[in-house]
Design a protein around this motif. Structure first.
Motif, short mmCIF file in Angstrom:
data_model
loop_
_atom_site.label_atom_id
_atom_site.label_comp_id
_atom_site.label_asym_id
_atom_site.label_seq_id
_atom_site.Cartn_x
_atom_site.Cartn_y
_atom_site.Cartn_z
N ALA A 261 0.75 -1.24 0.07
CA ALA A 261 -0.05 -0.06 -0.11
C ALA A 261 0.89 1.31 -0.02
N PRO A 262 0.35 2.42 -0.57
CA PRO A 262 0.95 3.68 -0.62
C PRO A 262 1.31 4.17 1.01
N VAL A 263 2.30 4.79 1.39
CA VAL A 263 2.55 5.17 2.69
C VAL A 263 3.00 6.48 2.72
N LEU A 264 2.28 7.16 3.91
CA LEU A 264 2.77 8.69 4.32
C LEU A 264 3.25 8.52 5.59
N LEU A 265 4.50 9.18 5.83
CA LEU A 265 5.12 9.16 7.12
C LEU A 265 5.23 10.73 7.71
N ALA A 266 4.20 11.00 8.36
CA ALA A 266 4.57 12.46 9.06
C ALA A 266 5.13 12.63 10.10
N SER A 267 5.98 13.37 10.60
CA SER A 267 6.73 13.61 11.90
C SER A 267 6.89 15.29 12.12
N ALA A 268 7.27 15.36 13.25
CA ALA A 268 7.72 16.86 13.70
C ALA A 268 8.76 16.41 14.60
N GLY A 269 9.84 17.26 14.70
CA GLY A 269 11.00 17.26 15.89
C GLY A 269 11.59 15.85 15.87
N ILE A 270 11.70 15.55 17.02
CA ILE A 270 12.24 14.08 17.29
C ILE A 270 11.31 12.97 16.86
N GLY A 271 10.09 13.31 16.53
CA GLY A 271 9.20 12.32 16.09
C GLY A 271 9.69 11.66 14.84
N CYS A 272 10.77 12.26 14.21
CA CYS A 272 11.00 11.56 12.98
C CYS A 272 11.79 10.15 13.11
N PRO A 290 4.01 4.25 -3.87
CA PRO A 290 4.45 5.66 -3.50
C PRO A 290 4.35 5.86 -1.88
N VAL A 291 5.57 6.59 -1.77
CA VAL A 291 5.96 6.78 -0.15
C VAL A 291 6.00 8.43 -0.05
N THR A 292 5.20 8.90 0.78
CA THR A 292 5.09 10.43 0.99
C THR A 292 5.75 10.77 2.43
N VAL A 293 6.71 11.52 2.51
CA VAL A 293 7.64 11.95 3.57
C VAL A 293 7.31 13.39 3.89
N VAL A 294 6.79 13.60 5.12
CA VAL A 294 6.55 14.83 5.61
C VAL A 294 6.96 15.04 7.08
N HIS A 295 7.76 16.27 7.17
CA HIS A 295 8.42 16.54 8.36
C HIS A 295 8.37 17.96 8.78
N THR A 351 -3.63 5.09 1.00
CA THR A 351 -2.52 5.29 1.87
C THR A 351 -2.62 4.77 3.16
N GLN A 352 -1.61 4.22 3.81
CA GLN A 352 -1.56 4.06 5.03
C GLN A 352 -0.69 5.12 5.58
N ALA A 353 -1.27 5.98 6.75
CA ALA A 353 -0.53 7.09 7.31
C ALA A 353 -0.03 6.80 8.77
N TYR A 354 1.33 7.37 9.02
CA TYR A 354 1.76 6.95 10.15
C TYR A 354 2.35 8.48 10.68
N LEU A 355 1.89 8.95 11.99
CA LEU A 355 2.19 10.18 12.59
C LEU A 355 3.03 9.95 13.80
N CYS A 356 3.65 11.01 14.06
CA CYS A 356 4.54 10.89 15.18
C CYS A 356 5.05 12.39 15.59
N GLY A 357 4.66 13.02 16.58
CA GLY A 357 5.29 14.35 17.17
C GLY A 357 4.30 14.74 18.08
#
Length: 396
Positions: A261-272, A290-295, A351-357
């Motif tokens: 599956a497409p993946v989105l990895l969204a983080s902020a700060g040390i959450g990366c 597709p892999v989408t990286v957001v920081h 998309t499967q989205a993963y969030l950390c922050g």
């Protein structure tokens, strides 16, 4: 499943318990630590206790579990229970400790609510407690068995094989088993607990996400120095190459799902940090979807593991990286300045989205993903510290 009698009682008393739950949990912790001071010294996070965040998290989880039992009696909130069980297993929690918690929690309930706690009310909430406790005990036993450790004995000595200053606030520690045995299996996105002995003799424990891929020969953690953080300050000030640390087996329920599956990895700060682990795994396994990286970060200089974050994304054939900085360097795209805005970022169907922050960051990104049509069930998150998401939900 709650008995019919208990369901009726809990439904009728849930508003009163919910309204007083933070007062109850505050008194509970006072009673618990008075009777068992070693638990505050060597198990519970003293910083979270002082800030009241652990109390809020406990209150939110109890209220959410009880409400779930009443509203959906044929279901069990497995996602919430799994999150708690993983944290407990990383701390070495054992079944016997649930009896200690029960004693002091119910003493606090009686003391706060007084005569309102009739035998029927006590019996109903006793059912709630033991349904939750026994479910957690079973999950924790399973986790210990998966790692081949005795219940509650999750610790091994690890040697610091290297240390890198990533930013002014973040240091990376590369770790290898001191006994020479193989590195235990992990999943991309998981964390380990680190136990250190502080100057006052306390053995405090904190969790740090693995920033290396699961198959790496070394374990890597990136530690942000927090102003009042006892353990992070100790690690930054005192731990160097050749030193030893007590580290748990890997735990955590925010793990990258198998599949294409497409993946989105969204983080902020040390959450990366868990996102870098996931990216390294995706690159190692040749993910083509597709892999989408957001920081998001204050600036490029404060972005932990920035070089790895970008380089790993470049290794993937269908990946795009979007770094948002409050104070960017000259030439940084204007549309990537300030808070994360997904408006012009394509999010593929499925998309499967993963969030950390921080919680406000994750709430904002989640709302944007929902608006783009990503189902709530496909948005996964990790909170560093007590999980206040449930507590916040109870207040909204």
């Amino acid at each position: 499943m709650l008995s019919q009698t208990a369901t009726t009682t809990v439904r009728a008393t849930l508003p009163a318990i919910g309204a007083a739950i933070e007062e109850i949990t505050a008194l509970f912790y006072d009673k618990l630590f008075t009777a068992h001071p070693q638990l505050l010294r060597d198990l519970f996070n003293r910083g979270n206790q002082a800030a009241g965040t652990q109390r809020q998290a406990l209150a939110g989880s109890i209220a959410a579990f009880a409400a779930h039992l009443v509203d959906r009696p044929d279901e069990r909130p497995d996602a919430m229970l799994a999150r708690i069980a993983h944290k407990h297993a990383s701390l070495g929690v054992t079944a016997g400790q649930y009896k200690v918690v029960h004693k002091h929690l119910f003493e606090a309930i009686v003391e706060v609510l007084g005569d309102a706690v009739t035998p029927e009310v006590a019996a109903g909430w006793d059912e709630v407690y033991w349904l939750m406790a026994n479910a957690l005990i079973a999950l924790e036993d399973r986790l210990y068995a998966e790692h081949g450790v005795l219940k509650g004995d999750t610790w091994r000595d690890w040697e610091v094989a290297g240390r890198v200053e990533e930013t002014a606030e973040v240091a990376t520690f590369r770790l290898r088993p001191a006994d020479g045995r193989p590195v235990p299996a992990a999943k991309p996105g998981q964390y380990v607990s680190v136990q250190v002995e502080l100057p006052d003799g306390a053995r405090q424990i904190r969790q740090y996400s693995l920033s290396s891929a699961p198959g790496s020969a070394l374990r890597t953690i990136a530690v942000k120095r927090v102003g009042d953080g006892e353990v992070s300050q100790h690690l930054h000030a005192h731990v160097r190459e050749g030193d030893r640390l007590r580290i748990s087996a890997p735990y955590g329920d925010l793990v990258l799902k198998d599949g294409d599956a497409p993946v989105l990895l969204a983080s902020a700060g040390i959450g990366c940090t868990p996102m870098v682990s996931m990216l390294e795994h995706l690159a190692a396994t040749g993910r083509t979807a597709p892999v989408t990286v957001v920081h998001a970060d204050r600036s490029p200089a404060t972005h932990p593991l920035r070089a790895d974050h970008g380089a790993l994304a470049e290794k993937l054939p269908s990946a795009s990286a979007h770094f948002f900085y409050e104070h960017p360097e000259p030439g940084h795209p204007a549309g990537r300045t300030g808070l994360v805005d997904l408006a012009d970022i394509e999010v593929a169907d499925g998309t499967q989205a993963y969030l950390c922050g921080p919680l406000p960051f994750m709430r904002a990104v989640r709302e944007q993903l929902l608006a783009k049509g990503v189902p709530a069930a496909d948005i996964h998150y990790e909170v560093f510290g007590p999980d206040l998401w449930l507590a916040a939900a109870q207040e909204s």
